[in-house]
Design a protein around this motif. Structure first.
Motif, PDB file in Angstrom:
ATOM      1  N   GLU A 148       0.811  -1.222   0.000  1.00  0.00           N
ATOM      2  CA  GLU A 148       0.000   0.000   0.000  1.00  0.00           C
ATOM      3  C   GLU A 148       0.846   1.275   0.000  1.00  0.00           C
ATOM      4  O   GLU A 148       0.351   2.351  -0.318  1.00  0.00           O
ATOM      5  CB  GLU A 148      -0.970  -0.003   1.205  1.00  0.00           C
ATOM      6  N   ASN A 149       2.120   1.173   0.359  1.00  0.00           N
ATOM      7  CA  ASN A 149       2.950   2.375   0.469  1.00  0.00           C
ATOM      8  C   ASN A 149       3.992   2.509  -0.645  1.00  0.00           C
ATOM      9  O   ASN A 149       4.770   3.456  -0.651  1.00  0.00           O
ATOM     10  CB  ASN A 149       3.700   2.386   1.815  1.00  0.00           C
ATOM     11  N   ILE A 150       4.041   1.553  -1.559  1.00  0.00           N
ATOM     12  CA  ILE A 150       5.108   1.539  -2.569  1.00  0.00           C
ATOM     13  C   ILE A 150       4.497   1.684  -3.966  1.00  0.00           C
ATOM     14  O   ILE A 150       3.439   1.140  -4.260  1.00  0.00           O
ATOM     15  CB  ILE A 150       5.932   0.222  -2.501  1.00  0.00           C
ATOM     16  N   ASN A 202      10.711  16.667  -0.893  1.00  0.00           N
ATOM     17  CA  ASN A 202      10.323  17.081   0.451  1.00  0.00           C
ATOM     18  C   ASN A 202       8.892  16.684   0.790  1.00  0.00           C
ATOM     19  O   ASN A 202       8.093  17.530   1.182  1.00  0.00           O
ATOM     20  CB  ASN A 202      10.486  18.595   0.600  1.00  0.00           C
ATOM     21  N   SER A 203       8.575  15.429   0.638  1.00  0.00           N
ATOM     22  CA  SER A 203       7.221  14.930   0.909  1.00  0.00           C
ATOM     23  C   SER A 203       6.176  15.732   0.154  1.00  0.00           C
ATOM     24  O   SER A 203       5.113  16.055   0.666  1.00  0.00           O
ATOM     25  CB  SER A 203       6.925  14.969   2.411  1.00  0.00           C
ATOM     26  N   GLU A 204       6.483  16.111  -1.075  1.00  0.00           N
ATOM     27  CA  GLU A 204       5.564  16.895  -1.888  1.00  0.00           C
ATOM     28  C   GLU A 204       5.191  16.113  -3.131  1.00  0.00           C
ATOM     29  O   GLU A 204       5.920  15.241  -3.562  1.00  0.00           O
ATOM     30  CB  GLU A 204       6.225  18.215  -2.318  1.00  0.00           C
ATOM     31  N   LEU A 205       4.062  16.490  -3.693  1.00  0.00           N
ATOM     32  CA  LEU A 205       3.622  15.861  -4.933  1.00  0.00           C
ATOM     33  C   LEU A 205       3.250  16.964  -5.908  1.00  0.00           C
ATOM     34  O   LEU A 205       2.463  17.827  -5.576  1.00  0.00           O
ATOM     35  CB  LEU A 205       2.391  14.994  -4.654  1.00  0.00           C
ATOM     36  N   SER A 206       3.851  16.964  -7.085  1.00  0.00           N
ATOM     37  CA  SER A 206       3.474  17.965  -8.087  1.00  0.00           C
ATOM     38  C   SER A 206       3.025  17.263  -9.342  1.00  0.00           C
ATOM     39  O   SER A 206       3.559  16.234  -9.712  1.00  0.00           O
ATOM     40  CB  SER A 206       4.668  18.858  -8.426  1.00  0.00           C
ATOM     41  N   ILE A 207       2.037  17.867 -10.020  1.00  0.00           N
ATOM     42  CA  ILE A 207       1.575  17.334 -11.297  1.00  0.00           C
ATOM     43  C   ILE A 207       2.272  18.121 -12.392  1.00  0.00           C
ATOM     44  O   ILE A 207       2.264  19.350 -12.363  1.00  0.00           O
ATOM     45  CB  ILE A 207       0.055  17.474 -11.424  1.00  0.00           C
ATOM     46  N   ILE A 208       2.864  17.442 -13.346  1.00  0.00           N
ATOM     47  CA  ILE A 208       3.576  18.142 -14.414  1.00  0.00           C
ATOM     48  C   ILE A 208       2.603  18.488 -15.525  1.00  0.00           C
ATOM     49  O   ILE A 208       1.816  17.654 -15.955  1.00  0.00           O
ATOM     50  CB  ILE A 208       4.718  17.263 -14.980  1.00  0.00           C
ATOM     51  N   ASN A 209       2.661  19.735 -15.977  1.00  0.00           N
ATOM     52  CA  ASN A 209       1.813  20.150 -17.094  1.00  0.00           C
ATOM     53  C   ASN A 209       2.183  19.382 -18.340  1.00  0.00           C
ATOM     54  O   ASN A 209       3.349  19.315 -18.706  1.00  0.00           O
ATOM     55  CB  ASN A 209       2.006  21.644 -17.376  1.00  0.00           C
ATOM     56  N   LYS A 210       1.190  18.837 -19.035  1.00  0.00           N
ATOM     57  CA  LYS A 210       1.462  18.159 -20.304  1.00  0.00           C
ATOM     58  C   LYS A 210       1.913  19.146 -21.365  1.00  0.00           C
ATOM     59  O   LYS A 210       2.556  18.782 -22.326  1.00  0.00           O
ATOM     60  CB  LYS A 210       0.206  17.435 -20.785  1.00  0.00           C
ATOM     61  N   ALA A 211       1.534  20.427 -21.175  1.00  0.00           N
ATOM     62  CA  ALA A 211       1.859  21.439 -22.173  1.00  0.00           C
ATOM     63  C   ALA A 211       3.329  21.860 -22.115  1.00  0.00           C
ATOM     64  O   ALA A 211       3.792  22.587 -22.959  1.00  0.00           O
ATOM     65  CB  ALA A 211       0.981  22.661 -21.965  1.00  0.00           C
ATOM     66  N   SER A 212       4.038  21.382 -21.086  1.00  0.00           N
ATOM     67  CA  SER A 212       5.443  21.753 -20.968  1.00  0.00           C
ATOM     68  C   SER A 212       6.237  21.132 -22.114  1.00  0.00           C
ATOM     69  O   SER A 212       5.745  20.325 -22.879  1.00  0.00           O
ATOM     70  CB  SER A 212       5.998  21.273 -19.627  1.00  0.00           C
ATOM     71  N   SER A 213       7.493  21.512 -22.204  1.00  0.00           N
ATOM     72  CA  SER A 213       8.278  21.140 -23.388  1.00  0.00           C
ATOM     73  C   SER A 213       8.535  19.641 -23.485  1.00  0.00           C
ATOM     74  O   SER A 213       9.101  19.174 -24.460  1.00  0.00           O
ATOM     75  CB  SER A 213       9.610  21.882 -23.381  1.00  0.00           C
ATOM     76  N   GLY A 214       8.148  18.900 -22.459  1.00  0.00           N
ATOM     77  CA  GLY A 214       8.258  17.451 -22.569  1.00  0.00           C
ATOM     78  C   GLY A 214       9.672  16.939 -22.409  1.00  0.00           C
ATOM     79  O   GLY A 214       9.995  15.846 -22.814  1.00  0.00           O
ATOM     80  N   PHE A 243      11.808   4.023 -11.006  1.00  0.00           N
ATOM     81  CA  PHE A 243      12.102   4.244  -9.598  1.00  0.00           C
ATOM     82  C   PHE A 243      11.026   3.573  -8.772  1.00  0.00           C
ATOM     83  O   PHE A 243       9.844   3.643  -9.116  1.00  0.00           O
ATOM     84  CB  PHE A 243      12.130   5.739  -9.274  1.00  0.00           C
ATOM     85  N   VAL A 244      11.447   2.926  -7.695  1.00  0.00           N
ATOM     86  CA  VAL A 244      10.469   2.390  -6.757  1.00  0.00           C
ATOM     87  C   VAL A 244      10.414   3.405  -5.615  1.00  0.00           C
ATOM     88  O   VAL A 244      11.429   3.769  -5.027  1.00  0.00           O
ATOM     89  CB  VAL A 244      10.831   0.955  -6.295  1.00  0.00           C
ATOM     90  N   VAL A 245       9.198   3.932  -5.353  1.00  0.00           N
ATOM     91  CA  VAL A 245       9.027   5.091  -4.475  1.00  0.00           C
ATOM     92  C   VAL A 245       8.255   4.701  -3.223  1.00  0.00           C
ATOM     93  O   VAL A 245       7.229   4.014  -3.290  1.00  0.00           O
ATOM     94  CB  VAL A 245       8.259   6.214  -5.216  1.00  0.00           C
ATOM     95  N   ASN A 250       8.468   9.585   0.198  1.00  0.00           N
ATOM     96  CA  ASN A 250       8.928   9.997  -1.138  1.00  0.00           C
ATOM     97  C   ASN A 250      10.389   9.669  -1.400  1.00  0.00           C
ATOM     98  O   ASN A 250      10.976  10.166  -2.354  1.00  0.00           O
ATOM     99  CB  ASN A 250       8.673  11.484  -1.395  1.00  0.00           C
ATOM    100  N   ALA A 251      10.982   8.866  -0.560  1.00  0.00           N
ATOM    101  CA  ALA A 251      12.326   8.372  -0.871  1.00  0.00           C
ATOM    102  C   ALA A 251      12.192   7.309  -1.952  1.00  0.00           C
ATOM    103  O   ALA A 251      11.194   6.590  -2.023  1.00  0.00           O
ATOM    104  CB  ALA A 251      12.973   7.787   0.372  1.00  0.00           C
ATOM    105  N   SER A 252      13.213   7.197  -2.808  1.00  0.00           N
ATOM    106  CA  SER A 252      13.097   6.268  -3.938  1.00  0.00           C
ATOM    107  C   SER A 252      14.426   5.597  -4.225  1.00  0.00           C
ATOM    108  O   SER A 252      15.497   6.089  -3.848  1.00  0.00           O
ATOM    109  CB  SER A 252      12.633   7.021  -5.184  1.00  0.00           C
TER     110      SER A 252
END
Length: 495
Positions: A148-150, A202-214, A243-245, A250-252
């Motif tokens: 459940e955590n991986i 830092n225990s954060e989650l960000s969603i990457i914009n698909k519109a970015s340069s990829g 990566f196994v996270v 958020n360590a991987s």
């Protein structure tokens, strides 16, 4: 430089230190200073003269280096802390300012912060397509213990492999991509997958914009260990990292990256055009399919004729590789071209909208025997508002300099069906598929003076306040019709 003392409940205690470079290679080392218990007591109280005390030690042999590393890989040191020891961690960036993550623990029994890699940490490429690559990797022992955590996260880019997730994050930031504001989310393994997310350090989650340069694309795929990467470009080399996270921290841990080149796009099929023969081509708008036609000239002068049946079509013609015509087709369009014998003409057709399109194409070197009639300058039907009554409308259309046959058809239509009818009309079909009841009349006319080649017709016997759709067909010498643009006219309600 950092210092630490390990609290000792027994003579020898195990500890681990994990260091992750997040950008450029670094040099780091662990030094141990065998000191007196009195000195350690001062350190524990947080005295500021620690460094001075170290410098004042006269016996250099008391300081020894127990670990050295230089590079950009994630390295873990496992050791046993000895009695009365002060440890020093030295970090040096030899290239530029950078950042790293450091983790120290004495808890080596209850489970690591960092997920474990399998004995064989390689990623295997098991399938390559034009726009897809299928990967598989061995299951991490941590997945089996803490499902459940991986989670596995996959990184795709065109430059090189990354040895850590924070290295990829740094690359994204330095490439000028804007990471959106961090969202405080708790990841569940049951979320719809694949998610396009970026796990930050830092225990954060960000969603990457698909519109970015990829530059870097990350897909988290839960705990499944086979994945087909979609939407790649043909004939392009991609680098893949897995990566196994640990979702709680958020360590991987990084599998050994791999790379693969997608297959070349297959050569588009080319259909040979035959002189005088009419072919109809259907184009899929959603898949953005295109169609190629080829002709080896047997005459110096040739003529391409395009009759649009459905949708919108873009025509691009090259002669021996050079563009000679390129435009969107509406109605009937002729291209008369001059060249040499055995010139190679290539016609590239594609739909310019998402709905399906179709077009009839004819190539001819016999201009004096045209299959398609020569259309007037405009194929629009005009109606006269002032001449409308409750049971009749008057329409007009342009003719040509050649005597031709024109047939008028009418169809009663509901207001909410007008748009659908106009969109779905087959402009290549003749009136032979229409009910006889819809036929109004047929007539012949022409005028040498094109400005006077106009005819009008008053259609009677209509119902009041009703929408009617009118069509005019022009017939050429070969019998192939050209359909004018349909016109909807509403009769008056009151007269």
């Amino acid at each position: 430089r950092y210092y630490f003392v390990l609290e000792e409940s027994r003579a020898l205690a195990p500890f681990t230190i994990t260091v992750t470079p997040c950008d450029v290679p670094i040099a780091w080392s662990i030094l141990v200073h065998k000191a007196s218990a009195n000195f350690l007591g001062k350190e524990a109280r947080g005295d500021h003269d620690t460094q001075e005390a170290l410098k004042s030690q006269k016996a250099p042999s008391m300081v020894s280096t127990i670990f050295n590393y230089k590079g950009n890989s994630v390295e873990t040191y496992m050791g046993m802390s000895s009695h009365s020891a002060l440890y020093m961690l030295d970090f040096l960036s030899t290239e530029r300012d950078t950042h790293i993550t450091v983790y120290l623990t004495t808890d080596t029994i209850s489970g690591y912060l960092y997920p474990e890699l399998p004995m064989d940490p390689r990623i295997d490429v098991i399938g390559i397509g034009h726009t897809t690559v299928t990967l598989t990797w061995k299951t991490s022992p941590s997945v089996l213990q803490h499902t459940e955590n991986i989670q596995y996260c996959l990184l795709v880019n065109e430059k090189h492999n990354y040895k850590s997730l924070c290295a990829a994050e740094t690359a994204i930031r330095s490439s000028g991509m804007k990471l959106p504001p961090t969202l405080a989310l708790s990841l569940s393994p049951y979320l719809p997958e694949p998610q396009q997310v970026m796990i930050l350090s830092n225990s954060e989650l960000s969603i990457i914009n698909k519109a970015s340069s990829g530059e870097v694309r990350q897909i988290c795929v839960g705990t499944k260990n086979t994945y087909t990467v979609p939407s790649l470009s043909p004939s392009t080399q991609y680098y893949f990292d897995v990566f196994v996270v640990n979702l709680l921290t958020n360590a991987s841990a990084a599998y050994t990256g791999t790379f693969a080149r997608t297959l070349e796009e297959p050569e588009p099929k080319v259909t040979e055009l035959k002189d005088g023969k009419v072919i109809q081509i259907f184009l899929d708008g959603k898949k953005q399919k295109f169609y190629n036609l080829q002709y080896h000239a047997r005459h110096k002068k040739i003529q391409f004729t395009f009759q649009l049946c459905h949708g919108q079509v873009r025509v691009h013609i090259t002669k021996n590789g050079k563009t000679v015509a390129s435009e969107n087709i509406s109605g009937l369009k002729y291209f008369s071209l001059k060249g040499k014998l055995l010139d190679t003409y290539l016609v590239h057709l594609r739909s310019t909208e998402e709905s399906n399109s179709s077009v009839k194409v004819q190539l001819s070197s016999h201009f004096h025997k045209p299959l398609f009639p020569l259309p007037p300058e405009s194929l629009k039907i005009k109606s006269f508002s002032k001449l409308r009554t409750c049971n009749s409308v008057t329409i007009a259309w342009l003719g040509t300099q050649e005597e031709s046959k024109y047939c008028v058809y009418k169809k009663r239509i509901e207001e909410d069906q007008i748009w659908v009818e106009l969109r779905s009309a087959d402009r290549c079909s003749g009136p032979e598929f229409r009910p006889k009841s819809e036929k109004v009349l047929c007539k012949y006319f022409y005028d040498i003076n094109l400005q006077r080649a106009v005819t009008t017709e008053t259609i009677k016997g209509l119902d009041a306040g009703t929408h009617y759709l009118f069509d005019v067909y022009l017939f050429g010498p070969s019998g192939i019709p050209v359909r004018y643009h349909s016109k909807v006219v509403k009769t008056r309600k009151k007269c």
